[in-house]
Each structure stands twice: as C-alpha cells, then as structure tokens.
Write a protein that holds these residues in place. Structure first.
Motif, mmCIF file in Angstrom:
data_model
loop_
_atom_site.group_PDB
_atom_site.id
_atom_site.type_symbol
_atom_site.label_atom_id
_atom_site.label_comp_id
_atom_site.label_asym_id
_atom_site.label_seq_id
_atom_site.Cartn_x
_atom_site.Cartn_y
_atom_site.Cartn_z
ATOM 1 N N GLU A 109 18.575 23.447 3.834
ATOM 2 C CA GLU A 109 19.391 22.235 3.879
ATOM 3 C C GLU A 109 18.735 21.183 4.761
ATOM 4 O O GLU A 109 18.831 19.985 4.478
ATOM 5 N N ARG A 163 24.399 22.387 -3.528
ATOM 6 C CA ARG A 163 24.951 21.164 -2.944
ATOM 7 C C ARG A 163 24.277 19.909 -3.479
ATOM 8 O O ARG A 163 24.771 18.806 -3.271
ATOM 9 N N ARG A 164 23.166 20.062 -4.171
ATOM 10 C CA ARG A 164 22.403 18.901 -4.610
ATOM 11 C C ARG A 164 22.804 18.409 -5.996
ATOM 12 O O ARG A 164 22.363 17.339 -6.421
ATOM 13 N N ALA A 167 29.435 17.477 -8.418
ATOM 14 C CA ALA A 167 30.546 18.397 -8.171
ATOM 15 C C ALA A 167 31.049 19.045 -9.455
ATOM 16 O O ALA A 167 31.547 20.176 -9.436
ATOM 17 N N HIS A 170 30.116 22.820 -10.588
ATOM 18 C CA HIS A 170 30.460 24.015 -9.826
ATOM 19 C C HIS A 170 31.548 24.847 -10.493
ATOM 20 O O HIS A 170 32.046 25.784 -9.905
ATOM 21 N N VAL A 229 30.496 27.141 -1.436
ATOM 22 C CA VAL A 229 29.432 26.184 -1.117
ATOM 23 C C VAL A 229 29.866 24.767 -1.465
ATOM 24 O O VAL A 229 29.582 23.817 -0.735
ATOM 25 N N ALA A 230 30.578 24.615 -2.592
ATOM 26 C CA ALA A 230 31.053 23.286 -2.980
ATOM 27 C C ALA A 230 32.056 22.736 -1.974
ATOM 28 O O ALA A 230 32.087 21.529 -1.709
ATOM 29 N N GLY A 233 29.879 23.853 2.082
ATOM 30 C CA GLY A 233 28.437 23.785 2.259
ATOM 31 C C GLY A 233 27.807 25.151 2.451
ATOM 32 O O GLY A 233 28.466 26.114 2.863
#
Length: 283
Positions: A109, A163-164, A167, A170, A229-230, A233
C-alpha cells in the motif's frame, strides 16, 4: 465493526485450508488441489455472481487488467504455492509464515501511495527477522517455507490490489469473474499435472476436503475478505489476520496431530509482534 468481522471470518476459515492442504499432500497433487478447489468455488458462487458479472460486463472489460492480475495473484498462484508448500511443511509453520503477509500488505500500500511510517517499517523488519529465523533452522522446516514466502507475497499483493479498483468490483460479480479467470489460467498446469502425475482417486478423504476449501475457504472466505478490504483497507484488515497462526496451530494439533515445539516460539513471537506493530492502525 462489519469490516473487522468480515476479516475475522475469512481468517478463521482460511486457517482450515492450510490444514487441508497439508492433509492432502500425499493424495492430491498441488496443482490438482488448486484446480478442483476453484472449480468447486466457481460452482458455489455462480448462482449469486454469474448474473451480476453479466450485468457488469462493460465495467469488467474496462478493468480487464485489474481483474486479470487479481485472478493471477489471488486465485491461480497463491493457493497453488500454498499446496506446494504443504508437501514438506507442517501446517502450523505455514500459518506462521503467512502471518507476515499483513506487513507486506502495508508495504504494497505504501508503494501505491499510502504513507507507511516508522512504526510499520519497524514491524516489517521484525516480522521478516522472524521469518528468516524460522527458515534458518528455528523450526527445522524444509525448503517448502520458500514457497510459503512466495504465497504470502502473492496474497499481500492481491489484497493491496483490491483497493485500487472501483468499489463496484468488490461484489459477487467480481468474485465470480476472478474465480473463472483463475480456473482458466490453471488449465494448462492442470493438464500437465494429470499427464505427469495422473489423476487423484476420488474418495471421501479427498473429495470432502476439496469441498471445504472450494465452498468455505474460497467462496465464503474470499467474499468476506474482499468486503473487509473494501470497508477498512488491506492494512487494517491485516490486523485481524495475525490470529491465523494461532488458529492453524490449534487445528493442525487437533486434526493432524502436529505439535508446536519450543524452537517455533521465538519466530512466532517475532512474526506476530512485527505484524501487530506494523499492520496496526496509525493513531
């Protein structure tokens, strides 16, 4: 908190997959374990994800590179490496090495623009020292530990990658697409494995563990982890992930009869200390 709860669910369920991989090491070749795991997972998630994937096909095409890399790291490569390590490495040791992956998540990250800081850098160094001691003879493990280090890097890269993307990726549509893509990527290796090693014999002792890793450790755990993670993080989800060595050690003792001797305690303390220090949320 929903994010931490999802991370805890994934961590506990995944602990069983290390035990399963070790338990199947003499009956199902590593590549075939991975391939049939994802075939089962694909069938399990298809009723929920196939339709959503079709509706999101334009979005998935726009982010095809993201989907491909996530499938390669998190599906095709990560679990195959774990299964390869399971040929020679006790499940408890596999779990201890994977405990360093949350710190690697923080490092990845940082490469993506998130500030790492002195605390996480120190944690990374401590965890790496524990892994080095473990591989240097502290736990008397085989070269399978190197496969686990590679698996930890793949999983950390996959988690940081989540994370990249947008949204919308996910959900179950993304999960179905990565499972399908990863299974296709494994097809050539599966063909080579069957030709060189022969197919495994389906018995309750082989089919039931594959159903567990396909449904629970893949469909359920990956959905929960992706959701975690969504929400919070990769680095914060990694805080919970340090529970895995404890869960794996208990399961391997109960199911496989493995024992955790004194030589493993110092590496475990270093790895867990580094994870807690390095992957913890900044104040």
């Amino acid at each position: 908190m929903p994010g931490l709860a999802c991370a805890a669910l994934a961590t506990v369920v995944w602990s069983g997959s290390f035990v399963t991989s070790r338990g199947l090491h003499d009956s199902v070749p590593p590549v075939q374990q991975a391939f049939w795991r994802w075939v089962v997972a694909l069938a399990a998630v298809a009723p929920f994800g196939a339709r959503q994937a079709w509706r999101q096909r334009a979005l998935l095409r726009r982010h095809a590179r993201h989907v491909l890399i996530a499938s390669l790291l998190g599906v095709a490569t990560y679990n195959t490496l774990v299964n390869q390590a399971g040929l020679t490495t006790p499940a408890a040791t596999m779990g201890m090495i994977m405990a360093a992956s949350p710190v690697l998540m923080a490092l990845f990250e940082r490469l993506g623009g998130v500030r790492l800081g002195a605390r996480r850098t120190t944690g990374l160094l401590i965890a790496c020292a524990g892994v080095t001691l473990l591989l240097g003879g502290g736990a008397h493990i085989s070269s399978g530990g190197l496969w686990m280090i590679a698996a930890a890097c793949c999983f950390a890269g996959y988690s940081a990658l989540l994370r990249r993307g947008p949204a919308e990726l996910h959900g179950t549509g993304f999960l179905f697409t990565t499972f399908l893509t990863g299974t296709v990527l494994l097809l050539p290796a599966q063909a080579v494995s069957v030709a060189a090693q022969g197919s495994f014999h389906p018995t309750p002792g082989t089919v039931l563990p594959l159903l567990y890793v396909g449904v629970a450790s893949s469909a359920v755990a990956f959905f929960a982890w992706n959701k975690a993670v969504a929400l919070i993080g990769a680095t914060r989800a990694g805080i919970v992930y340090h529970l895995q060595p404890v869960c794996v050690a208990l399961l391997s003792w109960a199911v496989l009869g493995e024992t955790t001797g004194l030589p493993r305690l110092l590496p475990m303390a270093l790895i867990l200390g580094g994870v807690v220090l390095g992957a913890g949320a900044r104040r």
